[in-house]
Scaffold this motif. Sequence first.
Motif, PDB file in Angstrom:
ATOM      1  N   PHE A   1       0.812  -1.215   0.000  1.00  0.00           N
ATOM      2  CA  PHE A   1       0.000   0.000   0.000  1.00  0.00           C
ATOM      3  C   PHE A   1       0.849   1.272   0.000  1.00  0.00           C
ATOM      4  O   PHE A   1       0.393   2.317  -0.464  1.00  0.00           O
ATOM      5  CB  PHE A   1      -0.960  -0.008   1.189  1.00  0.00           C
ATOM      6  N   THR A   2       2.082   1.185   0.487  1.00  0.00           N
ATOM      7  CA  THR A   2       2.932   2.377   0.524  1.00  0.00           C
ATOM      8  C   THR A   2       3.655   2.623  -0.793  1.00  0.00           C
ATOM      9  O   THR A   2       3.938   3.774  -1.150  1.00  0.00           O
ATOM     10  CB  THR A   2       3.974   2.257   1.653  1.00  0.00           C
ATOM     11  N   GLU A   3       3.962   1.559  -1.532  1.00  0.00           N
ATOM     12  CA  GLU A   3       4.755   1.724  -2.748  1.00  0.00           C
ATOM     13  C   GLU A   3       4.143   1.037  -3.970  1.00  0.00           C
ATOM     14  O   GLU A   3       3.800   1.697  -4.951  1.00  0.00           O
ATOM     15  CB  GLU A   3       6.180   1.173  -2.516  1.00  0.00           C
ATOM     16  N   ILE A   4       4.018  -0.275  -3.915  1.00  0.00           N
ATOM     17  CA  ILE A   4       3.621  -1.061  -5.095  1.00  0.00           C
ATOM     18  C   ILE A   4       2.291  -0.591  -5.670  1.00  0.00           C
ATOM     19  O   ILE A   4       2.147  -0.423  -6.886  1.00  0.00           O
ATOM     20  CB  ILE A   4       3.546  -2.558  -4.733  1.00  0.00           C
ATOM     21  N   SER A   5       1.301  -0.364  -4.804  1.00  0.00           N
ATOM     22  CA  SER A   5      -0.055  -0.052  -5.267  1.00  0.00           C
ATOM     23  C   SER A   5      -0.164   1.298  -5.963  1.00  0.00           C
ATOM     24  O   SER A   5      -1.160   1.583  -6.630  1.00  0.00           O
ATOM     25  CB  SER A   5      -1.032  -0.084  -4.085  1.00  0.00           C
ATOM     26  N   LYS A   6       0.842   2.136  -5.831  1.00  0.00           N
ATOM     27  CA  LYS A   6       0.792   3.477  -6.418  1.00  0.00           C
ATOM     28  C   LYS A   6       1.430   3.532  -7.811  1.00  0.00           C
ATOM     29  O   LYS A   6       1.404   4.566  -8.474  1.00  0.00           O
ATOM     30  CB  LYS A   6       1.486   4.467  -5.483  1.00  0.00           C
ATOM     31  N   ARG A   7       1.999   2.411  -8.252  1.00  0.00           N
ATOM     32  CA  ARG A   7       2.655   2.370  -9.555  1.00  0.00           C
ATOM     33  C   ARG A   7       1.762   1.679 -10.575  1.00  0.00           C
ATOM     34  O   ARG A   7       0.811   0.998 -10.227  1.00  0.00           O
ATOM     35  CB  ARG A   7       3.993   1.620  -9.440  1.00  0.00           C
TER      36      ARG A   7
ATOM     37  N   GLU B   1      -5.927   7.220   0.443  1.00  0.00           N
ATOM     38  CA  GLU B   1      -4.703   7.254  -0.336  1.00  0.00           C
ATOM     39  C   GLU B   1      -4.929   6.709  -1.742  1.00  0.00           C
ATOM     40  O   GLU B   1      -5.767   5.827  -1.969  1.00  0.00           O
ATOM     41  CB  GLU B   1      -3.603   6.438   0.364  1.00  0.00           C
ATOM     42  N   TYR B   2      -4.153   7.210  -2.679  1.00  0.00           N
ATOM     43  CA  TYR B   2      -4.251   6.789  -4.074  1.00  0.00           C
ATOM     44  C   TYR B   2      -3.827   5.333  -4.229  1.00  0.00           C
ATOM     45  O   TYR B   2      -2.914   4.852  -3.554  1.00  0.00           O
ATOM     46  CB  TYR B   2      -3.371   7.673  -4.957  1.00  0.00           C
TER      47      TYR B   2
ATOM     48  N   HIS C   1     -29.253 -21.583   3.815  1.00  0.00           N
ATOM     49  CA  HIS C   1     -28.107 -21.457   2.913  1.00  0.00           C
ATOM     50  C   HIS C   1     -27.784 -19.984   2.694  1.00  0.00           C
ATOM     51  O   HIS C   1     -28.598 -19.230   2.177  1.00  0.00           O
ATOM     52  CB  HIS C   1     -28.445 -22.129   1.577  1.00  0.00           C
ATOM     53  N   PHE C   2     -26.581 -19.574   3.076  1.00  0.00           N
ATOM     54  CA  PHE C   2     -26.103 -18.207   2.897  1.00  0.00           C
ATOM     55  C   PHE C   2     -25.007 -18.197   1.830  1.00  0.00           C
ATOM     56  O   PHE C   2     -24.070 -18.996   1.889  1.00  0.00           O
ATOM     57  CB  PHE C   2     -25.513 -17.646   4.194  1.00  0.00           C
ATOM     58  N   VAL C   3     -25.083 -17.277   0.876  1.00  0.00           N
ATOM     59  CA  VAL C   3     -24.019 -17.021  -0.088  1.00  0.00           C
ATOM     60  C   VAL C   3     -23.619 -15.559   0.079  1.00  0.00           C
ATOM     61  O   VAL C   3     -24.484 -14.677   0.051  1.00  0.00           O
ATOM     62  CB  VAL C   3     -24.475 -17.304  -1.536  1.00  0.00           C
ATOM     63  N   PHE C   4     -22.338 -15.275   0.233  1.00  0.00           N
ATOM     64  CA  PHE C   4     -21.956 -13.934   0.678  1.00  0.00           C
ATOM     65  C   PHE C   4     -20.524 -13.593   0.276  1.00  0.00           C
ATOM     66  O   PHE C   4     -19.731 -14.468  -0.095  1.00  0.00           O
ATOM     67  CB  PHE C   4     -22.076 -13.836   2.204  1.00  0.00           C
ATOM     68  N   HIS C   5     -20.210 -12.323   0.359  1.00  0.00           N
ATOM     69  CA  HIS C   5     -18.826 -11.828   0.209  1.00  0.00           C
ATOM     70  C   HIS C   5     -18.781 -10.411   0.745  1.00  0.00           C
ATOM     71  O   HIS C   5     -19.810  -9.740   0.856  1.00  0.00           O
ATOM     72  CB  HIS C   5     -18.367 -11.851  -1.243  1.00  0.00           C
ATOM     73  N   GLN C   6     -17.587  -9.970   1.084  1.00  0.00           N
ATOM     74  CA  GLN C   6     -17.381  -8.575   1.454  1.00  0.00           C
ATOM     75  C   GLN C   6     -16.123  -8.076   0.772  1.00  0.00           C
ATOM     76  O   GLN C   6     -15.349  -8.858   0.218  1.00  0.00           O
ATOM     77  CB  GLN C   6     -17.270  -8.421   2.969  1.00  0.00           C
ATOM     78  N   GLY C   7     -15.959  -6.766   0.765  1.00  0.00           N
ATOM     79  CA  GLY C   7     -14.802  -6.186   0.114  1.00  0.00           C
ATOM     80  C   GLY C   7     -14.281  -4.975   0.868  1.00  0.00           C
ATOM     81  O   GLY C   7     -15.033  -4.302   1.578  1.00  0.00           O
ATOM     82  N   ALA C   8     -12.991  -4.706   0.696  1.00  0.00           N
ATOM     83  CA  ALA C   8     -12.365  -3.531   1.312  1.00  0.00           C
ATOM     84  C   ALA C   8     -11.201  -3.087   0.436  1.00  0.00           C
ATOM     85  O   ALA C   8     -10.357  -3.904   0.063  1.00  0.00           O
ATOM     86  CB  ALA C   8     -11.882  -3.853   2.718  1.00  0.00           C
ATOM     87  N   ILE C   9     -11.196  -1.822   0.079  1.00  0.00           N
ATOM     88  CA  ILE C   9     -10.123  -1.231  -0.704  1.00  0.00           C
ATOM     89  C   ILE C   9     -10.043   0.239  -0.286  1.00  0.00           C
ATOM     90  O   ILE C   9     -10.988   0.766   0.298  1.00  0.00           O
ATOM     91  CB  ILE C   9     -10.390  -1.382  -2.223  1.00  0.00           C
ATOM     92  N   ASN C  10      -8.951   0.899  -0.589  1.00  0.00           N
ATOM     93  CA  ASN C  10      -8.746   2.276  -0.157  1.00  0.00           C
ATOM     94  C   ASN C  10     -10.012   3.125  -0.272  1.00  0.00           C
ATOM     95  O   ASN C  10     -10.512   3.382  -1.361  1.00  0.00           O
ATOM     96  CB  ASN C  10      -7.651   2.925  -0.997  1.00  0.00           C
ATOM     97  N   GLY C  11     -10.560   3.554   0.883  1.00  0.00           N
ATOM     98  CA  GLY C  11     -11.705   4.449   0.907  1.00  0.00           C
ATOM     99  C   GLY C  11     -13.059   3.804   0.774  1.00  0.00           C
ATOM    100  O   GLY C  11     -14.081   4.495   0.848  1.00  0.00           O
ATOM    101  N   PHE C  12     -13.126   2.479   0.614  1.00  0.00           N
ATOM    102  CA  PHE C  12     -14.406   1.826   0.338  1.00  0.00           C
ATOM    103  C   PHE C  12     -14.537   0.492   1.066  1.00  0.00           C
ATOM    104  O   PHE C  12     -13.551  -0.216   1.274  1.00  0.00           O
ATOM    105  CB  PHE C  12     -14.578   1.582  -1.171  1.00  0.00           C
TER     106      PHE C  12
END
Length: 365
Positions: free
Chosen positions: A141-147, A237-238, A306-317
């Motif tokens: 998140f500090t370097e790789i994700s910004k390139r 962060e970007y 029966h449950f079918v599910f997912h969650q997500g997390a990314i910068n700001g969301f």
Amino acid sequence: MNPLKYFFLIACFWVATVTAQTQTEKIDALVQSYAKLGRFNGNVAVARKGHIVFARSYGLADREFDIPNTQDTRFRIASLTKQFTAVLILQLAESGQLDLHAPITRYLPYYKKELAEKITIHHLLTHTAGLPDYTERDDFFTEISKRQYDHREFIQKFCSDTLLHEPGTQYKYSNAGYYLLGGIIEEVTHDTYANVLQKKILDVLHMQNTGMETPERLIKNRAKGYNYGPSGYSNAEYIDISSTIFSAGAMYSTTGDLLKWDKALFSNKLLSAKSTEMMFTPFSSNYGYGVGTIKSFVPDLKTEVHFVFHQGAINGFRSVMTHVVNEDLVILLLCNTFEADPNPVSNGIFALLHGLPYSFAGEEK
């Protein structure tokens, strides 16, 4: 984010009934309690048997211009993207273009051979390939994700590490596996993942508010992503989401479009009944193909739910989507504040709909 972490909180609820009018008022009051404390900011949708029974927007899509979230607001959906990637892979399998149990060396000739000969597409889909998750690297998140990288370059640099275990023996949630699936889709179709997604799913379902995010693309009605802390809100962060997250989580959408997706997924519009059954069958740690899936016996109902599910997390969301198969009930939350965990809100809505005790924000035990 691992979709299984919070789900067991709601896996043993019993069912009761509440009037529709009371449901709407109570759901709104519940969500408002979180929104007022900065613990939810985004859109909520609840649908039963394909019909929307609740849809509301909370907070702001853009805090600098005071633009509120609306039902047209587009959010990053993060790891909900994995469902779409899984369906595209299954469509290719149905057409005979790939074999789910073949080693991926057949489809990714440039991938590290000693790994590609051991790993199958099935392993990637079920998070049992043994691949480390590159998002857990200290420098991601500090370097790789910004390139910016092309997908082949990223796979060779960050999805080819030494295996944590032999493929097929253990579950380890890994974005690297779903990134590789995107690479396979591009190799097999000789097209971009974004184009295949558009033609095979989004155009078919008329999901006009959904797509793959890229840094240069202008996206109408897009929500900005935020962090929230003791000093209030700040910009997230970007991240170059298209090249460093890709088919593991780079999509954006709306609650309305995702309800279209859910309806199609559970009505065999995109896949055969056999492929859909495979997708929703847990392989290891209650994970199927692109979704968590649990069949849990509920003592008060004296039946299996029966449950079918997912969650997500990314910068700001943040995002969470749960489908209760027995009831054809969907609870969907999209949020543009990273710290505003939508799971307690989703669990509270489930409890409320089933006549179970629930707490307002700040009252949780």
